[in-house]
Each structure stands twice: as structure tokens, then as C-alpha cells.
Design an enzyme around this catalytic site. Structure first.
Site, short mmCIF file in Angstrom:
data_model
loop_
_atom_site.label_atom_id
_atom_site.label_comp_id
_atom_site.label_asym_id
_atom_site.label_seq_id
_atom_site.Cartn_x
_atom_site.Cartn_y
_atom_site.Cartn_z
N LYS A 53 65.19 12.72 -5.00
CA LYS A 53 65.14 13.41 -6.30
C LYS A 53 63.74 13.99 -6.54
CE LYS A 53 68.75 10.41 -8.25
NZ LYS A 53 69.09 9.29 -9.14
N GLN A 97 66.44 4.64 -12.66
CA GLN A 97 67.32 4.48 -11.49
C GLN A 97 68.10 3.17 -11.58
OE1 GLN A 97 67.90 6.84 -9.23
NE2 GLN A 97 69.28 5.56 -8.02
N ASP A 120 70.40 11.94 -16.99
CA ASP A 120 71.51 11.26 -16.32
C ASP A 120 72.81 11.39 -17.12
OD1 ASP A 120 71.18 10.01 -13.82
OD2 ASP A 120 69.87 8.49 -14.69
N1 GUN Z 1 72.33 4.93 -9.21
C1 GUN Z 1 73.34 5.48 -8.50
N2 GUN Z 1 73.64 6.72 -8.98
C2 GUN Z 1 72.78 6.95 -10.00
C3 GUN Z 1 72.59 8.05 -10.86
O1 GUN Z 1 73.26 9.08 -10.82
N3 GUN Z 1 71.57 7.91 -11.77
C4 GUN Z 1 70.82 6.77 -11.87
N4 GUN Z 1 69.88 6.72 -12.81
N5 GUN Z 1 70.98 5.74 -11.08
C5 GUN Z 1 71.95 5.82 -10.14
#
Ligand code: GUN
Length: 283
Positions: A53, A97, A120
């Protein structure tokens, strides 16, 4: 003939679009979008996702800051960090995350992230907006799946779609997004009886479990569209949920792992970060 969906290529195209948009915002003196990512502990999969990311943001000219916090942090301390970022005018997107250590309640974290910075799409305001078909800050993985289906002209309206996942990150928001496009949606999960009975009816089958070879050829209808959102690592090799080699010839369209849904999730995060920035510009 089976078409293999090229998520990597779509992801690169989106990155180019975002890069141009960020450049344009900068040239118009609106500033630069900035994403703050909070990584608690050192889950190896989370480390990889956060790195991907961060790298994607940098490639597009989006500022990206990673806050690493120990897994001994208390829920209150994490909430304090989020409140600090909520108040910071130079932070436009906040991402925590997942998964978080067991002693931290993720729902409380999602409630606390300012909804305009919630890239998110997990905050209740943004989940509520999704109910009303407002997808401006919809969760990234579902948004990426819909983007791929639409780019490849898959007919969603009237289709039987079977999703295997009922999490707030993938299955629940994806079900809403498909319903708003008039699909008939079945959501399966670990308590579902006779999974195959459901999957065999799917015109579009979406699996997001993280269990290699969960979806075998005998579970897929001829000509189905198969989207593999699962990701696991066996002996250092990345694998999805679908027995790709055997399911491939039975499907009309299929996503590979890697190179399918993964790059789309990252691309949608970039889109959401720019969307969040533009919404805050208007305030
Ligand atoms: N863990 C797995 N997928 C995601 C996501 O799309 N966003 C976040 N913040 N954590 C994750």
C-alpha cells in the site's frame, strides 16, 4: 475460451489515472493527499500488505506515513493515536491494518476513525452510506471486485452470485454492492451446510477464505465467472482458494492469484484516499 482477468494490468492503469489526478491537484495548489497507516504488532502478512500500500502511494505521488505500534499497546492508546490523526489537517486518510491483537476491539477503532478520513470504509457512517448505494468510501476489496467485473463486462444484474465470506471487510459490503446492482446474492461461510450445493448455482462465484484448493472443479458451474480473493502462503508460494489449473477451463472468466484481486484492493485504496482528500477540500 476462458479469459483470465488481469488485475495487475487494471491496477497499473488505475495507478496512472491516480498519479495524473494527484499531479493536477498539486498544480492547482490544492495540496497533496496524505495517508496514515497504523500497523500494530508484526503480523508477517500485514507487513507485506502495508508495504504494498505504501509503495503504491509513493508511485502515485500520495504522501504515505506508516505508524508502527507494538502489540502491547492498549485500546485506549490506539484510540488516542487515531484521535490525533483525526485532528491533523495534513492527514487525509487513516487506515488501521487488520487484524488487531485480540485485546483490541476493532469495532471501536472503526467507530473512532473520522468518517471523511476512513479510506477503508469500515466506519459505521460509511457502511450506512453503502446501504444507500453511496460507494465513495466503500471497502477496498469489494470495490476492487466490482471494478474488475464491470471492466470485463460481466453481467451482474439478474445473476446468481455466491460469496464465500461474511466478514465486514469483504463479504458483507460486497453483498450490498451486488444487491444494489440487482444480483441474487447468497453469502456462505464456515457454518454453511453443503457448500457445493450453493457454489454449483453460481453464475459468479467469489471466494475469500484463505484456504488453498477449497474450490475444486466439481463445485463450479460450466461457464461461471470465478473471482478468487483468498490468499495463503504454502512453502513460500502464494496461493488462492481456487484450484486454478482445473477450474480454469470450466469457467468463462477467472482471476489468478497473485495478479487478480490483490492489486485491485491496493488500487481502490488509492482511489479512496483521493476521494477522501477531495471531500475534505470541500469542507
Ligand atoms: N486486512 C485485510 N484486508 C484489509 C483491508 O482491506 N483493510 C485493512 N485495514 N486491513 C485489512
Amino acid at each position: 475460451m476462458t479469459t483470465i482477468i488481469d488485475g495487475k494490468k487494471l491496477g497499473l492503469e488505475i495507478k496512472e489515472e491516480i498519479k495524473a489526478e494527484v499531479e493536477n491537484l498539486k498544480n492547482l495548489n490544492y495540496g497533496i493527499p496524505s495517508l496514515a497507516t497504523i500497523l500494530v504488532g508484526n503480523n508477517p502478512a500485514s507487513e507485506i500488505y502495508v508495504h504494498l500500500k505504501h509503495k503504491a502511494c509513493e508511485e502515485c505521488g500520495i504522501n504515505s506515513l506508516i505508524y508502527r505500534l507494538p502489540d502491547t499497546i492498549t485500546g485506549e492508546e490506539l484510540l488516542e493515536k487515531i484521535s490525533e490523526l483525526n485532528a491533523d489537517k495534513n492527514t487525509h486518510g487513516i487506515l488501521v491494518q487488520m487484524p488487531l491483537p485480540n485485546h483490541i476491539n476493532p469495532a471501536k477503532i472503526m467507530d473512532t476513525i473520522a468518517y471523511l478520513k476512513d479510506v477503508d470504509g469500515f466506519n459505521p457512517v460509511n457502511s450506512g452510506k453503502l446501504m444507500n448505494n453511496d460507494e465513495i468510501l466503500a471497502p477496498c476489496t469489494p470495490k476492487g471486485v466490482i471494478y474488475m467485473l464491470e471492466k470485463y463486462n460481466v453481467r451482474i444484474e439478474g445473476s446468481n452470485v455466491v460469496i464465500i465470506n461474511h466478514s465486514p471487510i469483504v463479504g458483507k459490503p460486497l453483498a450490498l454492492m451486488l444487491l444494489s446492482r440487482n444480483a441474487t446474492v447468497t453469502v456462505c461461510h464456515v457454518f454453511t451446510k453443503n457448500l457445493k450445493e450453493h457454489t454449483l448455482r453460481a453464475d459468479i462465484l467469489i471466494s475469500a477464505v484463505g484456504k488453498p484448493n477449497l474450490i475444486t472443479e466439481d463445485m463450479v458451474k460450466d461457464g461461471a465467472v470465478v473471482v478468487d480473493v483468498g490468499i495463503s502462503r504454502i512453502n513460500g508460494k502464494i496461493s488462492g482458494d481456487v484450484d486454478f489449473e482445473n477450474v480454469k477451463d470450466k469457467s468463462s472468466l477467472i482471476t489468478p492469484v497473485p495478479g487478480g484481486a490483490g492489486p485491485m484492493t491496493v488500487a481502490m485504496l488509492l482511489k479512496n484516499t483521493v476521494n477522501a482528500f477531495k471531500m475534505q477540500m470541500k469542507k
